[in-house]
Design an enzyme around this catalytic site. Structure first.
Site, PDB file in Angstrom:
ATOM      1  CB  THR A   1      38.900  30.603  46.770  1.00 51.77           C
ATOM      2  OG1 THR A   1      40.281  30.321  46.608  1.00 51.77           O
ATOM      3  CG2 THR A   1      38.538  30.574  48.222  1.00 51.77           C
TER       4      THR A   1
ATOM      5  CB  SER B   1      45.887  35.580  46.110  1.00 56.91           C
ATOM      6  OG  SER B   1      46.521  34.501  45.506  1.00 56.91           O
TER       7      SER B   1
END
Ligand SMILES: Nc1ncnc2c1ncn2[C@@H]1O[C@H](COP(=O)(O)OP(=O)(O)OP(=O)(O)O)[C@@H](O)[C@H]1O
Ligand SMILES: [Mg+2]
Length: 1136
Positions: free
Chosen positions: A112, A160
């Protein structure tokens, strides 16, 4: 041929793994570790970037770094994610190739973050402008929103991603961003209702409770206390390094930038709050007569608040938690839910609510960021999907996530390993095959339409009869038992029968990244993703705009009895589409590696990294790169790019491109082993060869630039020179003209000087001659003048002599006469002096004689005489002074000089009195007869009225004029005038008081010596004529009014009508004149003047009392008269 670039210079370890020597797993890991220890987190394998998660922020993402990597060759600088982003962006912009950036790696490896760095780099280097910046900002700000709702803390990663994200950024032909489209893949919604130990729910729940204002929480009916909500796990509610409150503000701000309306944000928060409330609803069993337990809600408060938040009727939802309606063949059957089913329904609702909200958010963001134009676009896709996961307890979600990662690995293998090798074969290049693990077999195990695990699961879910997780596992055990990557205790494969690490209710898959044990519990339910229709219908009935949109299947008008596609099916389909999409684009890989399991900086766990390197296939990747060729390019663009390096190919190559490239490389003496000629491409083995070509090209370009510069400079100088030359000719011409002009002017002025000298000389010569001539003439004149002068002087002397003689005679005569006269005068003077002396002596003698005689008397009278003399002197001075300070001759002048001496006081006063009398006499002596009569009248008035009537003082200053209406002159009063036989004494307009009501009427009042007449003012007609003989007396008041009553003698002819009551401002004059007539005539008695404030008058028969009172009359400041009754007529006079 050695080319120095920064990729090779001063490098820590080796920047590109292709160059590592010798190549082994150990040296590979060693190199990664060495670089990691020096904060070099990026390493290349050819064009693939390996990214190690540093778990600390490094200063390598600054604006300066962006500038450093901008428009630079991929291999030019040390490895960086920016180099990859730049390469992708430039080939998108310049070569019109759609790009995709595939970021892979296990959970927490930094995917990410990497995707954000790529996005921010592209945003920084692409075009700028108000509109473009807005698009960029919206694209970047979509991240915090999606992360808040789709990310959570897990044991592997504090942030996450619990959903897959693929974002297509669209650009125009200039490379300016136009917008974007986000696709999301299967949110891990089971987290909403349950979180594994050490993990927590999605960030937004904690952010809302920590960061929302008290007011917002009150509106959402929430408390700022995590422990109050069953859905929030408490053991990791706060995470180190995460500030939930600040993140909430960031999310709200991001939502605003992306374009969410305020009411949309509110609706979203209401839904989040509703999920929390839903978790708090608890059920209790209630026994029914049929022996079954039916669920009932324990405490309805949370249900009530949730219903209020979402605008749902409480009873509808309550029923949906207790009953379930099953529709089959047009028949509706309602069954009760037991407590477990009610909990299942509640959680299903919560999960659906949240996951649908998440999908809505993605759609809403897409709506905001979608490109506004329909022009052709270039696309850069960034894929950030959840990483490969192995937990203690792995369920359906992990199975799906890992399947997705398998597919990505597949694509990587497809494009990098297989495709690469196939390309060599295609191009006819000699090639020794490299062995690598192809995970297609695992993908097939999962997704095969016939006997893949997902297909089995779907089959099981749709099968009639009792379906459980166990029946599903049984099915797998029979269908997949033979598969080499499938392991299960009960499979036919006997080697697992005794494997105690494999529980009975689990199956294991050997993924490309390792073995993962999946517990089958929940697989069927999660795949079914069942939400009871009663609940979706209850939701659809909600009076809440967003909820209605989220549950369209709840619309009773659109009841669909078909089963919705299973979660597994949907996911497989969307992954399939994604893969197809990715295959159409030019891939760029970022392989994220996690250095340790502790989320800590500086720790490099060799075994963990080794495991990742293996399953990511990085070694194979290097091997293929090394065995093959680092760079390849079609002949045409290659020749186009490097043709300037060789004279034969520059500027144009006429033959086929391949031959051109051959000539070129030959000319550059590139060793034959460094390249190979394919069918359509040239393959360059070593990056260094490429750098060499690039460097040569750069130098050549520099030379070309120098040549262009040289020619340009030459041209510029020549132009300059020609200009100078032209200017010089012009300047010379001008100068010559100027010099000739100057020379001419010099000659001219010299000629003038010579000319003037000659003229001067000539003039002077002439002057001299003229002067000589003139002097001669003057000399003659002078001589003659002198001669004449001499003659004249001689004659003059003669004449003077003659005159002097005559004058001397007369002078002598005069002197003689004078002497004679003086002598006579002296004699006469002497004679007179003698006479005076005699008289003086005589007088002196006489005086002496007298003094001698009177001396004795003088002493006796001297004092008195001196006194008299002094007094006389004082008096003289007094009178002389008084003469100068006398007052004026006006009798009214009261001034008189101050007395100078006290003893003269009486004299002074007496003198004043005498002076005043004399002055008055003098004044009187000036009076005419007429004036005298007037003063006499004034005097009479004074005697009559002074101090008796208040009107008097105002009359003193008025002259008694007599005839005020000018009766003699006015023709209207001719008749009246004739009535006055002799002189008119007084004629004036008076007011005759009406006897009946006291009101006044104007009348002319005419007074003669014998009678008085009252006549009409307008016509002059006589109204009444009274002989003065009939008048007995006159009555007036003491006040300032003008009322007077003329009383008539009783029995006289005039008395028949009664007395007259009149009023006039000139009362004093009228009465004085009346009185004086009486005094003047001998045949009449003097008329009585009665001055009183109350008197009687005779009106016909009545005797009426006229009474004067002081007061303020109603009509202002005048006098008012009113008949009060028969006996009283009241006159009110203003107070003084
Ligand atoms: N380049 C980096 N610099 C600094 N920290 C980083 C970097 N990359 C990752 N991290 C740290 O590692 C954490 C995990 O990274 P990230 O969330 O990107 O992992 P992920 O691969 O997306 O994991 P998941 O699959 O679970 O979503 C980040 O929160 C950050 O703290
Ligand atoms: Mg992530």
């Amino acid at each position: 041929m050695e080319v120095k670039t920064s990729l090779l210079d001063n490098m820590i370890g080796v920047g590109d793994m292709v160059l590592i020597e010798p190549l082994s797993e150990d040296t590979f890991i060693e190199n990664l570790k060495k670089r990691f220890d020096h904060n070099e987190i990026y390493t290349y394998i050819g064009s693939v970037v390996i990214s190690m998660n540093p778990y600390k922020s490094l200063p390598i993402y600054t604006a300066e770094k962006v500038e450093e990597y901008r428009n630079r060759n991929f291999y030019e600088l040390s490895p960086h994610i920016y180099a990859l982003a730049d390469e992708a962006y430039r080939s998108l912009r310049d070569q019109d190739k759609d790009q995709c950036i595939l970021i892979t790696g296990e959970s927490g490896a930094g995917k990410t973050e990497a995707s954000k760095f790529v996005m921010s780099y592209v945003a920084a280097v692409c075009g700028k402008g108000q509109e473009v910046n807005k698009v960029k900002e919206q694209l970047l700000q979509s991240n915090p929103v999606l992360e808040a709702f789709g990310n959570a803390k897990t044991v592997r990663n504090d942030n996450s991603s619990r959903f897959g994200k693929y974002m297509d950024v669209e650009f125009d032909f200039k490379g300016d961003p136009l917008g974007g489209v986000i696709s999301n893949y299967l949110l891990e919604k089971s987290r909403v209702v349950k979180q594994p130990r050490g993990e927590r729910n999605f960030h937004i729940f904690y952010q809302l409770l920590s960061g929302a204002s008290d007011d917002t929480l009150k509106k959402l009916k929430l408390d700022r206390d995590f422990s109050k909500y069953n859905y929030l796990s408490l053991d990791s509610a706060t995470v180190n390094g995460l500030d939930d409150a600040a993140s909430f503000r960031t999310v709200r701000n991001a939502m605003q930038i992306v374009g969410f309306m305020e009411d949309e944000v509110q609706s979203v928060l209401e839904l989040v709050a509703a999920v929390l409330k839903l978790g708090n609803i608890e059920f209790k069993p209630e026994s029914r007569c049929n022996g079954f337990d039916e669920s009932r809600i324990k405490d309805k408060n949370d249900l009530k608040e949730m219903c209020e938040l979402l605008g749902i009727e409480q009873s509808v939802l309550e029923r949906a938690f207790s009953f379930r309606t099953v529709e089959a063949k047009m028949e509706k059957v309602s069954t009760t839910l037991n407590v477990a089913q009610a909990y299942y329904a509640r959680d299903a609702l919560a999960k659906n609510l949240y996951s649908r909200l998440f999908s809505w958010l993605v759609n809403r963001i897409n709506e905001s960021i979608k490109a506004q134009t329909k022009t052709s676009k270039k696309v850069m896709g960034v894929l950030d999907i959840y990483g490969f996961e192995i937990f203690e307890d792995n369920s359906f979600e992990q199975f799906i996530i890992n399947y997705c990662n398998e597919k990505l690995q597949q694509i990587f293998i497809e494009l990098t390993l297989r495709e690469e090798q196939e390309e060599y074969v295609r191009e006819g290049i000699e090639w020794t095959n490299i062995e690598y693990f192809n995970n297609a077999i695992i993908c097939d195990l999962i997704e095969n339409n016939k006997n893949g695990i997902l297909a089995m699961l779907d089959e099981e879910c749709l099968r009639p009869g009792t379906v459980t997780d166990e029946t599903f596992l049984d099915k797998l055990n029979t269908v997949c038992a033979e598969h080499q990557h499938f392991e299960s205790r009960q499979s036919k494969n006997s080697k697992f029968l005794t494997d105690h690490s494999l529980p009975h209710n689990c199956f294991r898959i050997q993924h490309y990244a390792g073995k993962v044990l999946y517990r089958v519990e929940g697989f069927v339910d999660k795949n079914n993703d069942l939400l009871y229709r009663d609940l979706s219908q209850a939701m659809y009935k909600a009076n809440h705009s967003l909820i209605k949109i989220l549950f369209p299947e709840g619309n009773p008008a659109k009841v669909n009895l078909k089963r919705p596609p299973t979660a597994g099916f949907q996911f497989r389909a969307s992954v399939g589409t994604l893969m197809k999409n990715l295959l159409t684009k030019n891939p760029n890989y970022i392989r994220c590696v996690k250095p340790n399991d502790k989320k800590a900086a500086h720790i490099f766990t060799d075994s963990l990294v080794c495991h990742q390197v293996r399953y990511l296939g990085l070694m194979e990747n290097v091997r293929v790169r090394r065995a093959g060729y680092a760079f390849r390019q079609a002949y045409e663009p290659c020749l186009e790019r490097y043709k300037m390096l060789c004279k034969q190919t520059w500027p144009h190559w006429k033959g086929p491109a391949r031959e051109g490239v051959e000539v070129l490389l030959k000319n550059l003496q590139v060793p034959a082993e460094e390249f190979a000629y394919g069918r359509s491409k040239i393959f360059i083995r070593n990056p260094r060869t490429l750098f060499f070509l690039e460097e040569k090209r750069r130098q050549c370009l520099e030379d070309l630039a120098t040549l262009i510069q040289k020619i340009y400079r030459g041209w510029k100088c020549r132009i300059h020179f020609l200009l100078l030359k032209k200017s010089q000719v012009v300047v010379a011409a001008w100068y010559r003209r100027f010099a000739q002009q100057k020379k001419y002017q010099n000659i001219r002025s010299s000629a003038l000087v010579v000319q003037s000298f000659i003229r001067g000389w000539k003039a002077r010569k002439l002057l001299r001659e003229l002067k000589h001539k003139k002097r001669c003439e003057e000399a003659v004149t002078t001589i003659s003048a002198y001669w004449h002068g001499t003659q004249a002087r001689r004659e003059l002397r003669r004449l003077k002599e003659e005159a002097r003689n005559k004058h001397a005679v007369s002078v002598i005569w005069a002197a003689w006469l004078g002497t004679k006269a003086r002598r006579e005068l002296r004699r006469l003077k002497h004679e007179a002096r003698s006479k005076q002396a005699v008289s003086v002596i005589w007088a002196c003698w006489q005086g002496t004689k007298v003094r001698r005689e009177y001396r004795k008397f003088f002493r006796a009278n001297a004092g008195k005489k001196i006194y008299d003399f002094t007094i006389q002197r004082i008096m003289q001075k007094y009178f002389m002074g008084l003469k100068k300070t006398m007052p004026s001759m006006s009798p009214v002048d009261k001034s008189w000089p101050a007395r100078p001496y006290g003893f003269l006081d009486r004299t002074h006063q007496e003198l004043r009195r005498i002076f005043h009398l004399w002055r008055c006499k003098k004044y009187r002596s000036q009076f005419t007869e007429e004036k005298k009569a007037t003063y006499e009248e004034k005097l009479a008035a004074s005697e009559l009225f002074k101090d008796k009537k208040a009107l008097y003082p105002s009359s003193v200053g008025q002259p008694f004029k007599g005839d005020y209406v000018e009766i003699t002159k006015n023709p209207k009063y001719q008749k009246l005038n004739s009535l006055a036989e002799d002189k008119v004494l007084l004629a004036d307009v008076v007011s005759k008081i009406n006897r009946a009501n006291g009101k006044g009427a104007p009348r002319i009042f005419l007074l003669t010596k014998k009678s008085l007449v009252l006549a009409d003012q307008k016509t002059g007609q006589v109204k009444a004529s009274v002989p003065l003989l009939d008048l007995s007396s006159v009555s007036v008041s003491t006040q300032s009014d003008g009322f007077f009553a003329l009383k008539l003698k009783e029995g006289s002819t005039s008395a028949a009508k009664g007395d007259f009551l009149l009023s006039s401002d000139r009362l004093i004059e009228i009465i004085t004149k009346l009185h004086r007539i009486g005094a003047a005539s001998a045949d009449r008695n003097q008329i009585n003047i009665d001055i009183s404030d109350e008197f009687l008058v005779q009106f016909k028969q009545d005797k009426v009392c006229v009474k004067f009172i002081q007061g303020t009359p109603k009509n202002g400041n005048g006098v008012a008269c009113k008949r009060k009754n028969n006996r009283l007529l009241e006159v009110s006079v203003p107070s003084p």
